[in-house]
Design a protein around this motif. Structure first.
Motif, PDB file in Angstrom:
ATOM      1  N   ASP A  48       0.829  -1.209   0.000  1.00 38.61           N
ATOM      2  CA  ASP A  48       0.000   0.000   0.000  1.00 38.61           C
ATOM      3  C   ASP A  48       0.862   1.256   0.000  1.00 38.61           C
ATOM      4  O   ASP A  48       0.568   2.227  -0.701  1.00 38.61           O
ATOM      5  N   VAL A  49       1.922   1.242   0.804  1.00 38.10           N
ATOM      6  CA  VAL A  49       2.816   2.400   0.863  1.00 38.10           C
ATOM      7  C   VAL A  49       3.503   2.612  -0.482  1.00 38.10           C
ATOM      8  O   VAL A  49       3.610   3.740  -0.975  1.00 38.10           O
ATOM      9  N   LEU A  85       0.627   5.555   7.853  1.00 41.81           N
ATOM     10  CA  LEU A  85      -0.085   4.276   7.952  1.00 41.81           C
ATOM     11  C   LEU A  85       0.047   3.700   9.362  1.00 41.81           C
ATOM     12  O   LEU A  85      -0.926   3.216   9.944  1.00 41.81           O
ATOM     13  N   LEU A  86       1.245   3.758   9.918  1.00 46.57           N
ATOM     14  CA  LEU A  86       1.456   3.229  11.268  1.00 46.57           C
ATOM     15  C   LEU A  86       0.627   3.987  12.291  1.00 46.57           C
ATOM     16  O   LEU A  86      -0.013   3.387  13.166  1.00 46.57           O
ATOM     17  N   ARG A  87       0.621   5.298  12.179  1.00 49.46           N
ATOM     18  CA  ARG A  87      -0.082   6.101  13.177  1.00 49.46           C
ATOM     19  C   ARG A  87      -1.596   5.965  13.048  1.00 49.46           C
ATOM     20  O   ARG A  87      -2.302   5.938  14.052  1.00 49.46           O
ATOM     21  N   ARG A  88      -2.090   5.864  11.807  1.00 57.90           N
ATOM     22  CA  ARG A  88      -3.527   5.680  11.627  1.00 57.90           C
ATOM     23  C   ARG A  88      -3.996   4.351  12.197  1.00 57.90           C
ATOM     24  O   ARG A  88      -5.117   4.227  12.682  1.00 57.90           O
ATOM     25  N   GLY A  89      -3.122   3.344  12.142  1.00 59.43           N
ATOM     26  CA  GLY A  89      -3.486   2.035  12.662  1.00 59.43           C
ATOM     27  C   GLY A  89      -3.234   1.868  14.145  1.00 59.43           C
ATOM     28  O   GLY A  89      -3.418   0.783  14.695  1.00 59.43           O
ATOM     29  N   VAL A 320     -13.003  -0.220  -0.626  1.00 61.75           N
ATOM     30  CA  VAL A 320     -11.860  -1.062  -0.285  1.00 61.75           C
ATOM     31  C   VAL A 320     -10.721  -0.174   0.230  1.00 61.75           C
ATOM     32  O   VAL A 320     -10.374   0.835  -0.403  1.00 61.75           O
ATOM     33  N   ALA A 321     -10.170  -0.530   1.378  1.00 62.23           N
ATOM     34  CA  ALA A 321      -9.058   0.239   1.940  1.00 62.23           C
ATOM     35  C   ALA A 321      -7.874   0.229   0.987  1.00 62.23           C
ATOM     36  O   ALA A 321      -7.593  -0.770   0.324  1.00 62.23           O
ATOM     37  N   GLY A 322      -7.173   1.344   0.932  1.00 67.40           N
ATOM     38  CA  GLY A 322      -6.039   1.489   0.031  1.00 67.40           C
ATOM     39  C   GLY A 322      -5.963   2.913  -0.485  1.00 67.40           C
ATOM     40  O   GLY A 322      -6.523   3.833   0.130  1.00 67.40           O
ATOM     41  N   LEU A 342      -4.245   7.477   1.380  1.00 70.07           N
ATOM     42  CA  LEU A 342      -4.215   6.065   1.733  1.00 70.07           C
ATOM     43  C   LEU A 342      -5.152   5.840   2.904  1.00 70.07           C
ATOM     44  O   LEU A 342      -4.936   6.354   3.998  1.00 70.07           O
ATOM     45  N   LEU A 343      -6.245   5.097   2.658  1.00 70.40           N
ATOM     46  CA  LEU A 343      -7.231   4.820   3.713  1.00 70.40           C
ATOM     47  C   LEU A 343      -6.901   3.498   4.397  1.00 70.40           C
ATOM     48  O   LEU A 343      -6.404   2.573   3.752  1.00 70.40           O
TER      49      LEU A 343
END
Length: 343
Positions: A48-49, A85-89, A320-322, A342-343
């Protein structure tokens, strides 16, 4: 035959030249992948990244001011996407990752407390080379990692040997802080590992070790090469002006907390609320000023479209996530598309 310069292929790719675009991807795919993986991301997240990074280049291909520093631009973008991405998760950022520009490529090949496995390294010289690489200071290892992943990167001018040992005191995380004498670093490694090995050969050997251990997956390369199809120079770009995920110090673990995004461009503001439930994303948005328009949600996974209501509102379910972007097509006036997110 020598490869064309970055400026030349960027100009060609901006016109939609698929071959030119693929040459850029082939040059830098390893760099983007190694930065993503240096954040200890799983292959799916690293994919994704990678895709988000290439889509951003498509989006901003006309804005690259210094084509010779395209590798740095891509590495910076991949790093930002990985951190976001890390922080959103709600996941912890690996120690040093937030400031380490090129990450820890070496850590993905062998751990810091064990010798390279005989099945990974092909011969004794590879083992000796890797041993000497690990004895270098972290800033020097960082610089060599960039050279490993990006063979086109220019070598900094030679400076006294002591520069490398003191480089760690410079601003951490920047490539500038790692400008620690590529000439003597490589000479140091070469001389101790094998006095007869050449400069290009040592980089090729290190690149080969990394490539065998964690190569760029074929599907990731294919997605990167296909990204140029999303080039849309006729629509105005609505840039991201606010993102609630970027302001949260700690994301809510498990998801469910709405993410608020705002874009502006072409005289339109597009506000979006994204909520993730059971692996799918629901987008609720509003276009202002409210004008009759069709909104298209574009994604490599597929597109959805809907009309705005009388108040400029719209909704998409089951996204769809991405990587996604929105394209607003007013009945009157020019189309506008948002930046990729990026969702």
């Amino acid at each position: 035959m020598a490869e064309p310069e970055n400026a030349e292929v960027l100009r060609a790719a901006a016109t939609g030249d698929q071959k030119a675009w693929e040459s850029i991807v082939d040059r830098y795919a390893n760099l983007v992948w190694s930065v993503a993986r240096s954040f200890q991301l799983a292959q799916s997240d690293a994919s994704d990244v990678s895709q988000a990074t290439w889509l951003r280049l498509v989006e901003h291909i006309d804005d690259v001011r210094d084509p010779d520093k395209l590798g740095s631009w891509l590495a910076t973008t991949a790093r930002r996407e990985a951190l976001a991405l890390l922080r959103r998760g709600g996941r912890d950022v690996p120690a040093g990752a937030a400031t380490d520009f090129v990450g820890t490529l070496a850590g993905s090949i062998v751990s810091s407390d064990e010798e390279p496995d005989a099945g990974v390294l092909r011969d004794e010289r590879d083992a000796a080379l890797w041993h000497e690489f690990r004895t270098l200071s972290e800033p020097c290892q960082q610089l060599l990692r960039v050279l490993i992943a990006d063979p086109r990167r220019a070598t900094p001018r030679s400076r006294p040997r002591s520069t490398c040992r003191s480089a760690a005191s410079d601003r951490p995380g920047s490539v500038a802080s790692a400008r620690c004498d590529a000439d003597w670093v490589r000479h140091d490694v070469l001389g101790r590992a094998d006095p007869m090995i050449g400069e290009e050969e040592v980089l090729r050997a290190l690149r080969d070790i990394a490539g065998r251990r964690d190569p760029v997956p074929d599907n990731v390369l294919a997605a990167a090469r296909a990204s140029i199809a999303w080039r849309d120079p006729d629509a105005a770009l609505a840039q991201l002006t606010a993102d609630s995920a970027a302001t949260r110090l700690v994301a809510v673990r498990g998801g469910g907390s709405p993410r608020l995004l705002s874009f502006f461009g072409g005289s339109l503001t597009i506000d979006v609320q994204a909520t993730t439930r059971a692996g799918a994303v629901e987008l609720v948005g509003e276009v202002s000023p409210a004008v009759p328009a069709r909104v298209v949600l574009e994604s490599p996974a597929g597109s959805l479209e809907t009309d705005v209501d009388g108040e400029g509102r719209f909704r998409f379910r089951g996204v769809v996530a991405g990587s996604v972007r929105l394209r607003c097509e007013p009945v009157e006036g020019a189309a506008v598309h948002t930046e990729w997110v990026l969702l």
